[in-house]
Design a protein around this motif. Structure first.
Motif, PDB file in Angstrom:
ATOM      1  N   ARG A 198       0.837  -1.209   0.000  1.00 26.71           N
ATOM      2  CA  ARG A 198       0.000   0.000   0.000  1.00 26.71           C
ATOM      3  C   ARG A 198       0.875   1.264   0.000  1.00 26.71           C
ATOM      4  O   ARG A 198       0.564   2.246  -0.670  1.00 26.71           O
ATOM      5  CB  ARG A 198      -0.938  -0.007   1.198  1.00 26.71           C
ATOM      6  N   VAL A 199       1.963   1.232   0.740  1.00 28.12           N
ATOM      7  CA  VAL A 199       2.867   2.398   0.782  1.00 28.12           C
ATOM      8  C   VAL A 199       3.475   2.648  -0.598  1.00 28.12           C
ATOM      9  O   VAL A 199       3.523   3.783  -1.080  1.00 28.12           O
ATOM     10  CB  VAL A 199       3.979   2.176   1.828  1.00 28.12           C
ATOM     11  N   VAL A 200       3.941   1.592  -1.251  1.00 25.97           N
ATOM     12  CA  VAL A 200       4.574   1.741  -2.562  1.00 25.97           C
ATOM     13  C   VAL A 200       3.573   2.232  -3.600  1.00 25.97           C
ATOM     14  O   VAL A 200       3.853   3.151  -4.383  1.00 25.97           O
ATOM     15  CB  VAL A 200       5.198   0.403  -3.001  1.00 25.97           C
ATOM     16  N   ASP A 213       0.342  -3.370 -10.658  1.00 19.18           N
ATOM     17  CA  ASP A 213       1.104  -4.621 -10.669  1.00 19.18           C
ATOM     18  C   ASP A 213       1.457  -5.065  -9.249  1.00 19.18           C
ATOM     19  O   ASP A 213       1.395  -6.259  -8.926  1.00 19.18           O
ATOM     20  CB  ASP A 213       2.377  -4.419 -11.504  1.00 19.18           C
ATOM     21  N   VAL A 214       1.845  -4.099  -8.411  1.00 22.96           N
ATOM     22  CA  VAL A 214       2.193  -4.427  -7.023  1.00 22.96           C
ATOM     23  C   VAL A 214       1.007  -5.085  -6.320  1.00 22.96           C
ATOM     24  O   VAL A 214       1.163  -6.086  -5.602  1.00 22.96           O
ATOM     25  CB  VAL A 214       2.635  -3.152  -6.264  1.00 22.96           C
ATOM     26  N   TYR A 215      -0.176  -4.538  -6.493  1.00 30.29           N
ATOM     27  CA  TYR A 215      -1.367  -5.109  -5.857  1.00 30.29           C
ATOM     28  C   TYR A 215      -1.677  -6.514  -6.358  1.00 30.29           C
ATOM     29  O   TYR A 215      -2.380  -7.277  -5.685  1.00 30.29           O
ATOM     30  CB  TYR A 215      -2.566  -4.201  -6.093  1.00 30.29           C
ATOM     31  N   LEU A 216      -1.163  -6.864  -7.546  1.00 38.38           N
ATOM     32  CA  LEU A 216      -1.461  -8.172  -8.129  1.00 38.38           C
ATOM     33  C   LEU A 216      -0.388  -9.205  -7.844  1.00 38.38           C
ATOM     34  O   LEU A 216      -0.508 -10.351  -8.284  1.00 38.38           O
ATOM     35  CB  LEU A 216      -1.649  -8.027  -9.647  1.00 38.38           C
ATOM     36  N   TYR A 217       0.678  -8.825  -7.104  1.00 37.34           N
ATOM     37  CA  TYR A 217       1.664  -9.827  -6.728  1.00 37.34           C
ATOM     38  C   TYR A 217       0.955 -10.939  -5.959  1.00 37.34           C
ATOM     39  O   TYR A 217       0.074 -10.667  -5.119  1.00 37.34           O
ATOM     40  CB  TYR A 217       2.733  -9.218  -5.831  1.00 37.34           C
TER      41      TYR A 217
END
Length: 926
Positions: free
Chosen positions: A613-615, A655-659
Motif C-alpha cells: 500500500r505504501v509503494v 502490478d504491485v497489488y497483483l503480486y
C-alpha cells in the motif's frame, strides 16, 4: 573604457560601407522587412533565394546580383554577431565566395554588351566597380579589422599573419581594378558628345563614379601600406611582382595626394602618419620621425560645443596613434630612453583618453619591450625586471591582453636565446603552449604544456597567486592526454587547497567525474563505493555549485541497492538541479525496488500488505505531481517524459497489488481503470494494462470478465505476450472446472469445459506458431490438461479423441524400441474406454470398451518403476474391467493372492473400491 575599435576611414570622404547597408534596401519588400525586423536571418536567406530575380534592383545592379549581395551582407552580419572565431571566419569566408560570384557575374554581364551600346556598357561597368568596391571594403573594413589590430599591437608576432597577407592581396586587387574601371568609365564619358555627357552629370552618375574612385584610392593606399608592412623583411616576390620596399614606396606616393588637404580633413593627418609608418618599415627612421612631426592635427578647442568636440574626437585618436608609432620608431632606431620618454609624455598628456584607443592602451607593451631589449643589450637585469613587471601587469587585464602579451613575449624571448625564463615568462610559455596544443589538437604539444605547468608550479610553490591555476591547467593537460587518475589527484588538490580559486568547483567536478568514469568502465562494488565517496565529498563542499551531483549520488546509491538511502537522497535533490523533476520519479521507484527485494522475501503477510500500500501510494502521488506541472514552463519534451513516467507509475502500482504475495486484486482494478482514462496509451502499454486486468479478474474468480478483456488484449498485444496470458487463463479455467466437479456441479462444469477447450485451442494455435523452447512438450501437456477435464465431466469420447491425437490409436502397442512408454496417454485412454464401458447402453456395447481398457491396464501393470498408489490404481482398474467382462473367479483368485503378498491399498477411496470389488466376486464359483 575600452572603445569598440573601428577603422580610420571616418576621415575625408563618405565611404561606401556595404556592411551598414540594410539588405532590404537591395531587396525591398514588406515581407522581407518584417523578417529582418524580427532578426529571422535563416528565413531572410531562404526568402532571398526563393525570390531570385524578383528582388528589386539597386542602382546599377541587376536583380539577380541584388539577391547575391543581400546574401553576402547577411553573411557579414552573421560574422559580426558570431560568438566564436571559427563561426566568424566561416561566415566571412562564405561572404567572400558570394562576393566573388557577384564580381564574376558582373564581369560577364559587362563583357556581353557591345561597344556601341555606350549607355548600357557604362551602366554595367558602374555596377561592376560598385560590387568590387563593396567586396574590397568587406575584406578590409570588416574581416581584416580584428586581425590587423592584433597583428599591430603584437608587431606581427601574433594573429593570422598568413591569412591577413592573402586577404590584403585580394583587397588590393579589387581596389586596383575598381580604380582602373572608374578611370575607364570617366575617360569614356569625356569622349561622349556634350548632350550625352551632360546627361550623366545631371543624373549624378558621374559624381557617384568619382566618389567610388576616391573611396577606392584612399582605401587602397591603406591596403598598400599594410600589405608591405605585413610581408617579411626578406620577402622575395615572384617574377614580375614588386618588392617589399617598392610596395611601401607606393603607399607613401599614394598618400601624398592627401597631405596638402585642409586641416579640418582627417585624411591629411592620417596620410602623414601612415607615410611615417612606411618610412619606418623601410628603415628610414629620420624621415619617419620628421613625417610624424607633421602628423599631429591642431588640438580640439576646449571652449567648443559638445557637438563640435564629438565631431573632432578623431584628432585625439590620430595624435595618440602618432605618439604610439613614434615610440616604436625610436625603439627600432635603438633610442630606448627617448621611446619611453615619448610614451610617458603621451600618458601625461592624454591621460584617460588613452583608454579610448587601442594604441593608447597598448603603450605599456612598447615600454616593456623597450626595457627588456635595452636591458638584454646592456646586461642590465633591473631594466629587464621592470619590463617583465609591466608585461605581467598587462597580462592581468581581461581578454585579449593575455594573448597579446603571450604573443609578444614568445616572439621577443625567441630573439634572446640562452636567457633563463623568469617564472612569469614560464607562465606565459605554458599558456601559449596550451593554446597551440588545443588549436592543433596535438598530444605532443599538450605534453609540452603539461611539462611547463609542472615546472612553473614546482618553481613558484603554493604561495604564488597562479599556483592553483598551474595545477588546474596541468590537470587539464593530463586529462586530455588520457591520464585521468593523475589528473583527478591534481583536481582534488586544487579543490581542497584553493577553495577560493575561480575554477575550484570545476576542479572538484572533474575529480568526481574521474571516479564516475572508472565506475562506468568497471562496475565493481569497490569502484561504486569510491564514486559514492567522491560525490559525498563534492556535495559537502561544492553542492551549491553543481546541485545535480546530489542526483548522481542518489543514482549511485540506487545502483548499490541501498534503496532506502537512495530514496532519501533523491528527495533531497535541490530545485535548482537540472534533474530535480526527474528525481521525483526515482523516489517511488526506490520504494518499489526495496519492496520487491527486501519486503517480499520476508514472507510476513502484514509487512507485505502494508508495504504494498505504501509503494502504490508513492507511485500514484508521483503521477499526481507529473500532472500538476503540465501547466508549468517546463519544456514540452520534459512534460511528455514526466507523463510517460506517470503512466508507468500507474501500471506499476496496479502490478504491485497483483503480486501473489499481496493479493489485492480488487484494489488494482480502479487503478487500471484510471490508467486507461488518464493516458493516451500506446498499443504496447494498453496490452500490458489489459494483461494485468485479466490477471486481476482471474484472481477475483471473474473468469467471464477475464475472457471478455482477452478479446481486446488479443487485438493489441505483442505476439510473444499472448501465450502466457492464454496459458494462465486456461489454467484458471481448468481449476474452476475441477472446483465445480468437487462441488458436484457437473452440468455447469461441462459448459465450462467447452469454454476451456476453446481457450485451449487458441493457446495450442499460439504454441504452434511460436518459437518457444520445448514447445512440443508444452502442446502435449496442454492437451493432457484438456483431456483430464473431459474425463472429469464424463465426456469420455472427447477425452479419448485427444489422447489418440497425442499417442495414436494404440499407444500401448505402438511404442518403438528404445522409446519411453507413453504412460500418461495409455492411462488416459484406459480411463476413457473404461468410462465409455460404464456409460454404454447395454452389455454388448460395453464389452469392447472394457476389453480396450483392460489391454491398456495390463501394459501399465508391466511398468517396473511405479509409485505404490499408481500400482494399486492400475491393478484395481485391471481387475475391475475383468470383473465387468465376467471373469469373476480370476478376479477373486488374484485379489486373494495380491493381498497375501502386498496387503490392501492405503488410499481411502481406492481402499473402499477394492473392498467393494472383493465383495462382488466373493461368491464366484471355483
Amino acid at each position: 573604457m575600452r572603445r569598440v575599435f573601428k577603422f580610420w576611414l571616418l576621415a575625408v570622404f563618405v565611404m561606401v560601407c556595404p556592411t551598414t547597408v540594410r539588405a532590404a534596401e537591395v531587396a525591398a519588400d514588406p515581407f522581407y522587412e518584417g523578417l529582418e525586423s524580427r532578426g529571422l536571418r535563416t528565413l531572410m536567406e531562404a526568402y532571398l533565394r526563393q525570390r531570385g530575380a524578383a528582388a528589386q534592383a539597386t542602382a546599377g545592379v541587376t536583380p539577380a546580383e541584388s539577391n547575391v549581395l543581400a546574401l553576402a551582407r547577411l553573411r557579414v552580419e552573421n560574422a559580426r554577431q558570431a560568438k566564436d572565431m571559427a563561426s566568424r571566419d566561416a561566415a566571412f569566408q562564405n561572404a567572400r565566395q558570394l562576393y566573388e560570384g557577384a564580381v564574376a557575374d558582373a564581369e560577364k554581364a559587362a563583357a556581353a554588351i557591345p561597344a556601341d551600346r555606350v549607355e548600357d556598357l557604362n551602366e554595367a561597368r558602374r555596377a561592376l566597380m560598385t560590387v568590387r568596391l563593396e567586396f574590397a571594403n568587406m575584406i578590409f573594413q570588416q574581416w581584416l579589422r580584428d586581425d590587423l589590430e592584433f597583428l599591430e599591437v603584437t608587431d606581427r608576432r601574433g594573429g593570422e599573419r598568413a591569412r591577413a597577407t592573402d586577404l590584403l592581396r585580394i583587397a588590393n586587387e579589387q581596389y586596383t581594378a575598381t580604380i582602373r574601371e572608374s578611370e575607364l568609365w570617366l575617360s569614356t564619358l569625356d569622349q561622349l558628345p556634350e548632350d550625352q555627357r551632360r546627361k550623366y552629370v545631371n543624373t549624378g552618375q558621374a559624381r557617384r563614379v568619382r566618389a567610388v574612385q576616391r573611396d577606392a584610392k584612399f582605401a587602397n593606399a591603406w591596403v598598400t601600406y599594410y600589405y608591405g608592412w605585413i610581408l617579411p623583411s626578406d620577402y622575395k616576390p615572384p617574377k614580375g611582382q614588386p618588392r617589399r620596399d617598392q610596395i611601401l614606396g607606393d603607399a607613401i606616393t599614394a598618400f601624398q595626394a592627401y597631405v596638402d588637404m585642409p586641416e579640418r580633413v582627417s585624411a591629411r593627418w592620417y596620410a602623414h602618419m601612415v607615410s611615417g609608418m612606411a618610412y619606418r618599415e623601410l628603415g628610414k627612421y629620420k624621415e619617419a620621425l620628421q613625417t610624424f612631426a607633421m602628423a599631429n592635427p591642431p588640438p580640439i578647442d576646449p571652449n567648443a560645443s559638445d557637438r563640435v568636440k564629438q565631431q573632432e574626437a578623431w584628432k585625439d585618436q590620430v595624435s595618440i596613434r602618432v605618439a604610439y608609432e613614434r615610440a616604436i620608431t625610436l625603439m627600432r632606431k635603438g633610442d630606448h630612453a627617448a621611446a619611453r620618454k615619448a610614451l610617458d609624455e603621451a600618458s601625461e598628456k592624454y591621460k584617460e583618453k588613452l583608454s579610448t584607443s587601442l594604441y593608447g592602451m597598448a603603450m605599456p607593451l612598447v615600454k616593456a619591450e623597450s626595457l627588456i631589449v635595452e636591458g638584454e643589450a646592456g646586461k642590465q637585469q633591473g631594466l629587464k625586471d621592470k619590463g617583465m613587471a609591466l608585461f605581467k601587469e598587462m597580462h592581468k587585464r581581461g581578454n585579449p591582453w593575455p594573448y597579446i602579451v603571450q604573443s609578444i613575449l614568445k616572439g621577443l624571448l625567441g630573439d634572446m636565446p640562452g636567457v633563463e625564463p623568469a617564472p612569469f615568462q614560464l607562465w606565459i610559455e605554458a599558456n601559449d603552449a596550451l593554446g597551440e596544443a588545443q588549436k592543433a589538437d596535438s598530444a605532443e604539444k599538450m605534453r609540452e604544456a603539461e611539462r611547463l605547468f609542472r615546472t612553473y608550479a614546482d618553481k613558484v610553490g603554493p604561495k604564488d597567486a597562479n599556483y592553483p591555476a598551474a595545477l588546474y591547467s596541468r590537470a587539464y593537460c593530463l586529462w586530455t592526454l588520457g591520464e585521468r587518475a593523475e589528473a583527478a589527484t591534481l583536481f582534488r588538490q586544487v579543490a581542497d587547497d584553493a577553495p577560493d580559486y575561480k575554477y575550484a568547483a570545476a576542479a572538484a567536478g572533474y575529480a568526481v567525474k574521474v571516479a564516475g568514469d572508472v565506475y562506468e568502465r568497471e562496475q565493481t562494488e569497490p569502484n561504486r563505493k569510491a564514486y559514492e565517496k567522491a560525490l559525498r565529498w563534492f556535495i559537502g563542499k561544492w553542492g551549491d555549485k553543481d546541485p545535480d551531483q546530489q542526483y548522481f549520488l542518489a543514482l549511485i546509491l540506487y545502483r548499490g541497492k541501498d534503496y532506502t538511502n537512495a530514496a532519501d537522497a533523491f528527495a533531497r535533490v535541490p530545485e535548482a538541479a537540472e534533474h530535480y523533476v526527474d528525481s521525483k520519479y526515482w523516489v517511488p521507484l526506490c520504494r518499489l525496488e526495496y519492496f520487491r527485494e527486501r519486503i517480499l522475501p520476508s514472507r510476513d503477510p502484514q509487512l507485505i500488505l502494508s508495504g504494498a500500500r505504501v509503494v502504490a501510494k508513492a507511485l500514484l502521488d508521483y503521477a499526481d505531481y507529473a500532472f500538476s506541472v503540465q501547466d508549468s514552463d517546463l519544456k514540452d519534451e520534459k512534460k511528455k517524459q514526466l507523463l510517460d513516467w506517470a503512466e508507468g507509475a500507474y501500471v506499476n502500482a496496479a502490478d504491485v497489488y497483483l503480486y501473489p504475495e499481496v493479493g489485492l486484486a480488487a484494489d488494482a482494478l480502479p487503478i487500471l481503470d484510471n490508467t486507461e482514462k488518464k493516458f493516451k496509451l500506446s498499443e504496447e502499454t494498453l496490452g500490458n494494462v489489459l494483461k494485468l486486468r485479466i490477471d486481476a479478474y482471474q484472481k477475483l474468480g471473474r473468469l467471464d470478465d477475464a475472457q471478455t478483456v482477452l478479446e481486446r488484449f488479443l487485438t493489441v498485444a505483442e505476439p510473444q505476450k499472448v501465450g502466457p496470458v492464454l496459458r494462465g487463463l486456461f489454467a484458471a479455467m481448468t481449476a474452476e472446472v475441477r472446483s465445480l466437479i468437487q462441488r458436484r456441479q457437473t452440468k455447469l462444469a461441462g459448459v465450462k469445459v467447452e469454454q476451456a477447450k476453446a481457450l485451449g485451442d487458441r493457446y495450442l494455435e499460439w504454441l504452434e506458431k511460436s518459437k518457444v523452447p520445448k514447445k512440443a512438450l508444452q502442446i502435449e501437456n496442454s492437451r493432457y490438461d484438456l483431456a483430464e477435464l473431459y474425463l472429469a465431466v464424463g465426456n469420455y469420447a472427447g477425452a479419448l479423441q485427444i489422447y489418440r491425437d497425442i499417442g495414436g490409436l494404440n499407444p500401448h502397442l505402438e511404442t518403438r524400441k528404445g522409446e519411453p512408454l507413453k504412460e500418461d496417454c495409455i492411462y488416459g485412454q484406459a480411463r476413457a474406454f473404461q468410462g465409455m464401458g460404464e456409460t454404454a447402453a447395454d452389455a454388448a456395447q460395453a464389452r469392447p470398451n472394457y476389453e480396450a481398457a483392460l489391454d491398456r491396464w495390463r501394459v501399465l501393470r508391466q511398468v517396473e518403476t511405479v509409485e505404490p498408489n499408481d500400482w494399486w490404481e492400475w491393478t484395481y482398474n485391471l481387475y475391475y474391467c475383468k470383473y465387468k467382462l465376467g471373469d469373476k473367479k480370476d478376479v477373486r483368485d488374484n485379489i486373494t493372492a495380491i493381498e497375501l503378498m502386498r496387503g490392501t491399498p492405503k488410499e481411502p477411496l481406492l481402499q473402499q473400491k477394492w473392498r467393494e470389488l472383493k465383495g462382488a466376486v466373493a461368491g464366484a464359483a471355483g
